[in-house]
Design a protein around this motif. Structure first.
Motif, PDB file in Angstrom:
ATOM      1  N   ALA A  64      51.438  52.980  69.894  1.00 18.39           N
ATOM      2  CA  ALA A  64      50.535  52.350  69.054  1.00 18.39           C
ATOM      3  C   ALA A  64      50.702  51.013  68.829  1.00 18.39           C
ATOM      4  O   ALA A  64      49.608  50.312  68.665  1.00 18.39           O
ATOM      5  N   VAL A  65      51.984  50.452  68.796  1.00 18.35           N
ATOM      6  CA  VAL A  65      52.003  49.115  68.845  1.00 18.35           C
ATOM      7  C   VAL A  65      51.543  48.498  70.049  1.00 18.35           C
ATOM      8  O   VAL A  65      50.913  47.239  69.821  1.00 18.35           O
ATOM      9  N   LEU A  66      51.736  49.133  71.252  1.00 16.99           N
ATOM     10  CA  LEU A  66      50.993  48.607  72.577  1.00 16.99           C
ATOM     11  C   LEU A  66      49.607  48.616  72.314  1.00 16.99           C
ATOM     12  O   LEU A  66      48.938  47.553  72.720  1.00 16.99           O
ATOM     13  N   ALA A  67      48.961  49.745  71.797  1.00 18.95           N
ATOM     14  CA  ALA A  67      47.669  49.536  71.618  1.00 18.95           C
ATOM     15  C   ALA A  67      47.085  48.433  70.904  1.00 18.95           C
ATOM     16  O   ALA A  67      46.199  47.748  71.106  1.00 18.95           O
ATOM     17  N   THR A  68      47.717  48.275  69.727  1.00 21.17           N
ATOM     18  CA  THR A  68      47.419  47.279  68.689  1.00 21.17           C
ATOM     19  C   THR A  68      47.456  45.876  69.414  1.00 21.17           C
ATOM     20  O   THR A  68      46.589  44.983  69.495  1.00 21.17           O
ATOM     21  N   GLY A  69      48.444  45.636  70.096  1.00 19.68           N
ATOM     22  CA  GLY A  69      48.625  44.383  70.928  1.00 19.68           C
ATOM     23  C   GLY A  69      47.654  44.057  71.862  1.00 19.68           C
ATOM     24  O   GLY A  69      47.119  42.934  71.788  1.00 19.68           O
ATOM     25  N   ILE A  70      47.241  44.954  72.635  1.00 22.52           N
ATOM     26  CA  ILE A  70      46.195  44.924  73.599  1.00 22.52           C
ATOM     27  C   ILE A  70      44.751  44.674  72.755  1.00 22.52           C
ATOM     28  O   ILE A  70      44.211  43.800  73.289  1.00 22.52           O
ATOM     29  N   TRP A  71      44.556  45.442  71.815  1.00 26.84           N
ATOM     30  CA  TRP A  71      43.359  45.168  71.198  1.00 26.84           C
ATOM     31  C   TRP A  71      43.264  43.787  70.622  1.00 26.84           C
ATOM     32  O   TRP A  71      42.107  43.127  70.245  1.00 26.84           O
ATOM     33  N   LEU A  72      44.452  43.250  70.225  1.00 29.25           N
ATOM     34  CA  LEU A  72      44.406  41.805  69.546  1.00 29.25           C
ATOM     35  C   LEU A  72      44.374  40.734  70.634  1.00 29.25           C
ATOM     36  O   LEU A  72      44.327  39.426  70.540  1.00 29.25           O
ATOM     37  N   PHE A  77      42.517  37.617  79.567  1.00 25.69           N
ATOM     38  CA  PHE A  77      43.789  37.676  79.653  1.00 25.69           C
ATOM     39  C   PHE A  77      43.968  38.639  80.721  1.00 25.69           C
ATOM     40  O   PHE A  77      44.661  38.345  81.906  1.00 25.69           O
ATOM     41  N   PHE A  78      43.177  39.845  80.726  1.00 28.44           N
ATOM     42  CA  PHE A  78      43.424  40.817  81.748  1.00 28.44           C
ATOM     43  C   PHE A  78      42.914  40.478  83.061  1.00 28.44           C
ATOM     44  O   PHE A  78      43.331  40.756  84.072  1.00 28.44           O
ATOM     45  N   THR A  79      41.705  39.787  83.031  1.00 27.96           N
ATOM     46  CA  THR A  79      40.992  39.415  84.216  1.00 27.96           C
ATOM     47  C   THR A  79      41.769  38.203  85.053  1.00 27.96           C
ATOM     48  O   THR A  79      41.946  38.139  86.117  1.00 27.96           O
ATOM     49  N   ALA A  80      42.370  37.375  84.164  1.00 30.20           N
ATOM     50  CA  ALA A  80      43.061  36.014  84.741  1.00 30.20           C
ATOM     51  C   ALA A  80      44.436  36.505  85.215  1.00 30.20           C
ATOM     52  O   ALA A  80      44.949  35.781  86.182  1.00 30.20           O
ATOM     53  N   PHE A 414      43.423  51.684  76.605  1.00 28.79           N
ATOM     54  CA  PHE A 414      43.082  50.440  75.510  1.00 28.79           C
ATOM     55  C   PHE A 414      42.832  49.245  76.108  1.00 28.79           C
ATOM     56  O   PHE A 414      42.017  48.463  75.490  1.00 28.79           O
ATOM     57  N   ILE A 415      43.152  48.958  77.312  1.00 29.10           N
ATOM     58  CA  ILE A 415      42.643  47.851  77.987  1.00 29.10           C
ATOM     59  C   ILE A 415      41.314  48.013  78.377  1.00 29.10           C
ATOM     60  O   ILE A 415      40.417  46.943  78.270  1.00 29.10           O
ATOM     61  N   MET A 416      40.719  49.029  78.607  1.00 32.98           N
ATOM     62  CA  MET A 416      39.423  49.483  78.786  1.00 32.98           C
ATOM     63  C   MET A 416      38.528  49.257  77.691  1.00 32.98           C
ATOM     64  O   MET A 416      37.505  48.651  77.581  1.00 32.98           O
ATOM     65  N   LEU A 417      39.134  49.717  76.720  1.00 31.47           N
ATOM     66  CA  LEU A 417      38.544  49.420  75.269  1.00 31.47           C
ATOM     67  C   LEU A 417      38.390  48.101  74.681  1.00 31.47           C
ATOM     68  O   LEU A 417      37.098  47.702  74.324  1.00 31.47           O
ATOM     69  N   ARG A 418      39.319  47.367  75.190  1.00 30.00           N
ATOM     70  CA  ARG A 418      39.342  45.900  74.645  1.00 30.00           C
ATOM     71  C   ARG A 418      38.222  45.240  75.660  1.00 30.00           C
ATOM     72  O   ARG A 418      37.295  44.382  75.033  1.00 30.00           O
TER      73      ARG A 418
END
Length: 428
Positions: A64-72, A77-80, A414-418
């Motif tokens: 849950a902490v990781l998911a929140t961090g990804i969402w924020l 960042f993920f493409t770079a 969650f990366i996909m959701l972001r």
């Protein structure tokens, strides 16, 4: 305050979040059912992390902490960092070969203090990001052989290293990326060839090689007869038919027997023979037999939650991990199992829907990678528990016990959701 909360959740695909939570909750309940025994002090087990369900609850908190961090995190960042993340993933896999620890025959774990994790679970994310980065590059022409070979290497290099860790099951999952490549233009004939190869291997294991050789010869002669006019015009057609016949003959007479005697290990051969019904050793067939007994004993409606006898008396090994589906089948029966699988199907279709609505090639490729990985895990795990695939240690996504697996799939989704949320906000 309400406006800030609305902005924070703006663009999130709630159906996927809901399906994700449903599977996680089912997983916790199933792990609890697989381990709970009369007289257990549940709260003490949770506080002291004495049971797998307690540890899984802890890993859910970490996820849950990781998911929140990804969402924020900004989606750019993920493409770079996609290529950098892939390189770090490969380094982690190589580090496992040097200093990793062994667990139940596989040498694929790294220890950090009191915790252990499996890099092979996390490098699926790295490979998915790198593949999306490569296929979305303006310099990539996926109609060219060179581009296809590079894309295949992105998927297969980590798979090769994982095989060296004696973790063949997880290595097979990396072949799911070929479904992504097919969506992006890989010729369908290559998938047909791959499927034909699987059929050829199974045929060589189930049918006498000389009978198969005779069947191939008859088929080749019939093709030559019905193609005789075309062969008169193009002699190369005859050479193609003869070449295919020669390859199939060599494959079943020499290549498959060699692989099973010189390449595969004894336990791998036994697992394949168990799947094909050619192994009668009670020890070798025990896991699969008990798994099918547990699922079959549930009948249509199931025995009820916490009432499964196969579960409560520990007949099925690894029931919190690889064989978690047995618990669901025994407790909730055929009906419950179908509802459970329906949740996975709904999740897969929703992810494909998300993929197809993207304007960004990077996000579309990544989303298809998520769907392909989940599909492979689901298909292989279910087939394994009902005796249609060898027992190769593939966890059920978000349901099987395991911190590395739960965190890996959480990050993946969650990366996909972001990425998708940013697309929606641009459209608004």
């Amino acid at each position: 305050m309400n406006n800030s909360n609305a902005k924070l959740t703006q663009g999130i695909d709630w159906p996927i979040v809901g399906l994700y939570m449903a599977l996680v909750i089912i997983g916790l309940l199933s792990i609890f059912a697989a381990e709970y025994r009369d007289g257990d002090n549940v709260w003490q087990n949770i506080i002291h992390l004495e049971k797998n369900y307690a540890r899984q609850l802890m890993w859910l908190g970490v996820s849950a902490v990781l998911a929140t961090g990804i969402w924020l995190t900004d989606s750019k960042f993920f493409t770079a960092t996609a290529n950098l993340v892939y390189a770090l993933g490969i380094l982690l896999l190589l580090l496992v070969l040097a200093v990793g620890t062994g667990v139940k025959g596989s040498h694929s774990w790294l220890g950090v203090g009191m915790f252990r994790f499996q890099p092979a679970e996390l490098t699926k994310i790295c490979a998915n990001l790198a593949l999306a980065k490569y296929l979305s590059s303006t310099e990539t022409n996926f109609t060219k052989l060179r581009s296809r070979l590079i894309a295949a290497a992105i998927a297969l290099v980590p798979a090769a290293i994982i095989i060296l860790q004696n973790e063949t099951g997880l290595a097979l999952v990396y072949f799911s990326f070929f479904l992504v490549m097919y969506r992006e233009g890989l010729p369908g004939v290559l998938l047909v060839i791959a499927f034909s190869g699987i059929v050829l291997v199974l045929s060589a294991l189930l049918v006498d090689k000389y009978i198969l050789l005779g069947i191939f010869t008859v088929i080749a002669l019939l093709v030559i007869y019905f193609s005789r006019r075309e062969i008169k015009r193009r002699k190369s057609r005859l050479l193609l038919i003869v070449g295919i016949w020669a390859f199939c003959a060599a494959f079943v007479v020499f290549i498959v027997p060699y692989a099973f005697t010189k390449v595969l290990k004894d336990y791998q051969v036994k697992r394949i023979e168990v799947m094909l019904g050619k192994e009668n050793d009670p020890k070798a067939t025990y896991n699969t037999r008990q798994s099918m007994i547990a699922i079959g004993s549930g009948g249509f409606w199931g025995k009820g939650y916490l009432k499964g006898t196969q579960t409560r008396y520990d007949f099925v090994p690894e029931q919190s991990t690889d064989f978690i589906f047995c618990t669901i089948g025994e407790d909730f029966g055929f009906f419950g199992a179908m509802v459970f699988l329906g949740i996975y199907v709904a999740l897969l279709f929703r992810i494909i829907h998300v993929a197809e609505r993207q304007r960004s090639t990077f996000t579309r490729v990544y989303a298809y990678g998520v769907a392909s990985i989940i599909f492979f895990h689901l298909a292989i795990n279910i087939a394994m528990t009902i005796g249609l695939a060898p027992v190769i240690g593939i966890p059920l996504p978000l349901v099987s016990y395991g911190g590395s697996s739960l965190m890996g799939f959480t990050i993946l989704i969650f990366i996909m959701l972001r990425l998708d949320a940013d697309r929606q906000m641009v459209l608004r």
